[in-house]
Design an enzyme around this catalytic site. Structure first.
Site, short mmCIF file in Angstrom:
data_model
loop_
_atom_site.label_atom_id
_atom_site.label_comp_id
_atom_site.label_asym_id
_atom_site.label_seq_id
_atom_site.Cartn_x
_atom_site.Cartn_y
_atom_site.Cartn_z
N ASN A 46 -25.16 0.85 -25.17
CA ASN A 46 -24.82 -0.34 -24.39
C ASN A 46 -23.30 -0.47 -24.18
OD1 ASN A 46 -27.48 -1.16 -24.15
ND2 ASN A 46 -27.42 -2.35 -26.03
N HIS A 132 -35.25 -12.56 -23.51
CA HIS A 132 -35.00 -11.88 -24.78
C HIS A 132 -35.69 -12.60 -25.95
CE1 HIS A 132 -32.45 -10.41 -28.18
NE2 HIS A 132 -32.56 -9.29 -27.50
N GLU A 180 -32.13 -14.41 -17.86
CA GLU A 180 -31.06 -13.45 -18.13
C GLU A 180 -30.41 -13.11 -16.79
OE1 GLU A 180 -32.33 -10.08 -20.51
OE2 GLU A 180 -33.65 -11.36 -21.69
N SER A 184 -32.68 -7.06 -19.83
CA SER A 184 -32.33 -5.98 -20.76
C SER A 184 -33.22 -4.75 -20.67
CB SER A 184 -32.34 -6.51 -22.19
OG SER A 184 -33.60 -7.05 -22.50
N ASP A 209 -28.36 -15.98 -19.97
CA ASP A 209 -27.98 -14.99 -20.97
C ASP A 209 -27.40 -13.81 -20.19
OD1 ASP A 209 -28.00 -12.69 -22.55
OD2 ASP A 209 -29.74 -13.34 -23.72
N HIS A 212 -26.12 -8.47 -20.54
CA HIS A 212 -26.01 -7.18 -19.85
C HIS A 212 -25.26 -7.30 -18.52
CE1 HIS A 212 -28.69 -5.40 -22.80
NE2 HIS A 212 -29.33 -6.56 -22.74
N LYS A 239 -21.83 -5.35 -26.33
CA LYS A 239 -22.29 -4.36 -25.34
C LYS A 239 -21.07 -3.90 -24.54
CE LYS A 239 -26.78 -6.57 -25.58
NZ LYS A 239 -27.44 -5.74 -26.59
#
Ligand SMILES: Cc1ncc(COP(=O)(O)O)c(C=O)c1O
Length: 385
Positions: A46, A132, A180, A184, A209, A212, A239
């Site tokens: 990541n 998540h 998100e 992910s 979130d 990423h 990450k």
């Protein structure tokens, strides 16, 4: 016999090809990893921007340790909150254009804390189906009513909000939409503009979130905030930013509430000030080194263009490229064949992803080279049937 479930559950995992074991990496960077004395091309990292091991971040870590110490030596409300934390928070506020920012030990802790803090008995939490584990756990442990909408299905989200509006005066409920920015395990993006519009329409709070997205999305790597007005942004440092810990960026009222009521925030040692100082440096690099984001996009396009039609790739606009194989055993088999060819890719299996959607989760970082991607595509084309 007591505690028989420990062994029984492990045996069951093994029988279902879901057993997990850790692998100890002797060395790793975004591009390569050494495991059991063998070096592999690493497509499971990541470290999206390739900032891990950056000499300036390492130097800042040392400087932070010398000035502020490796340990905060207390929670933020006792004596743990230092100049290093404050300076990092201020940089994040400027970066995301938000009034306040609080630091947490991890993204998992931040999400759990936030779902519990926002989810009181008069709250409704609306979570994307692919949220998540930390969001789900936090939401289910809260006092709120929890509703899940189908992945990226904003029409269903609107319908759910509308239904609840007809039952109760909408202003009496605290509606929180949770998603998100980049998902992910699929690597696709939420439609944050639409989510923000729906949030306004239903007087809801939008919580994203950005684990990423941070560093990867936006001109300056500011994540989903580049595209829409988001009420609360959580992102992890572990990450693209190549350190550890997480932040929540929000308005003054929510920050004040968290400082007074969030048990995760109040009863946990503040993050290492040395690491906070190093993270400040990594954010500076992430903002100014745009070439890293461009490189991820170029390499991602290269991968897509080189994979054969039989490879089922989920459409993505991020570093994450998911290739769905199906059952657990076939996915493990593909991973082993790739490993034999010098490629490290971890099989992602249920319960992390839905049954029969076990997959290879390819992550492309700014430190990969064209030849790595060409080799990866060639090997995947050979082993995926
Ligand atoms: C979407 C998402 N949120 C939160 C987290 C947790 O972040 P951290 O690793 O900092 O606990 C992760 C990490 O795995 C993640 O993928």
């Amino acid at each position: 016999m007591a505690f028989e479930f420990l062994k029984a559950n492990i045996e069951q995992q093994k029988a279902r090809a879901r057993y997990r074991a850790r692998q100890c990496a002797a060395e790793q960077c975004g591009r390569e990893v050494t495991i059991n004395n063998k070096q592999y091309l690493n497509f499971s990292s990541n470290d999206y921007l390739g900032l891990n091991h950056h000499s300036e971040i390492n130097k800042a870590l040392q400087e932070g340790a010398d000035r502020f110490g490796t340990c905060a030596s207390g929670s933020s409300l006792i004596t743990g909150y230092s100049y290093a934390h404050q300076a990092l928070e201020n940089d994040i506020c400027d970066w995301l254009n938000k009034p306040k920012c609080l630091l947490f030990a991890s993204g998992f802790s931040a999400n759990t804390a936030m779902m519990q803090a926002l989810g009181n008995k008069d709250s409704h939490l609306y979570l994307d189906k692919l949220s998540h584990a930390s969001l789900i756990d936090g939401a289910l442990a809260s006092d709120a009513k929890v509703k899940r909408f189908l992945h990226n299905d904003t029409e269903q989200l609107s319908r759910l909000l509308n239904k609840s509006q007809t039952k109760t005066a909408i202003k009496e409920i605290n509606n929180i939409i949770v998603s998100e920015g980049v998902f992910s395990m699929d690597g696709d993006k939420a439609n944050v503009i639409e989510l923000a519009t729906i949030a306004k329409q239903y007087h809801a709070m939008l919580y994203l979130d950005d684990a990423h997205s941070i560093g990867v999305v936006g001109e300056k790597g500011e994540g989903s905030s580049a595209n829409a007005d988001i009420d609360v942004v959580m992102a992890t440092f572990g990450k693209a930013l190549a350190t550890s810990g997480a932040f929540v960026a929000c308005d003054e009222a929510l920050a004040d509430y968290l400082i007074n009521f969030s048990r995760h925030y109040i009863y946990s040692t503040a993050i290492s000030p040395a690491l906070a100082w190093a993270t400040k440096k990594s954010i500076e690099l992430a903002q100014k080194e745009r070439w890293r984001r461009i490189k991820i996009q170029e390499l991602s396009l290269l991968l897509t263009s080189k994979l054969s039609d039989k490879v089922k790739l989920i459409q993505s606009a991020s570093s994450i490229h998911a290739i769905v194989i199906g059952d657990e055993t076939s996915t493990l088999d593909v991973c082993q064949k790739l490993r034999d060819k010098g490629i490290w890719l971890t099989a992602i299996r249920p319960p992390t992803v839905p049954t029969n959607s076990s997959r290879l989760r390819v992550t492309i970082t700014a430190s990969h080279k064209d030849k790595d991607i060409n080799y990866l595509a060639k090997c995947i084309n050979e082993v995926v049937r």
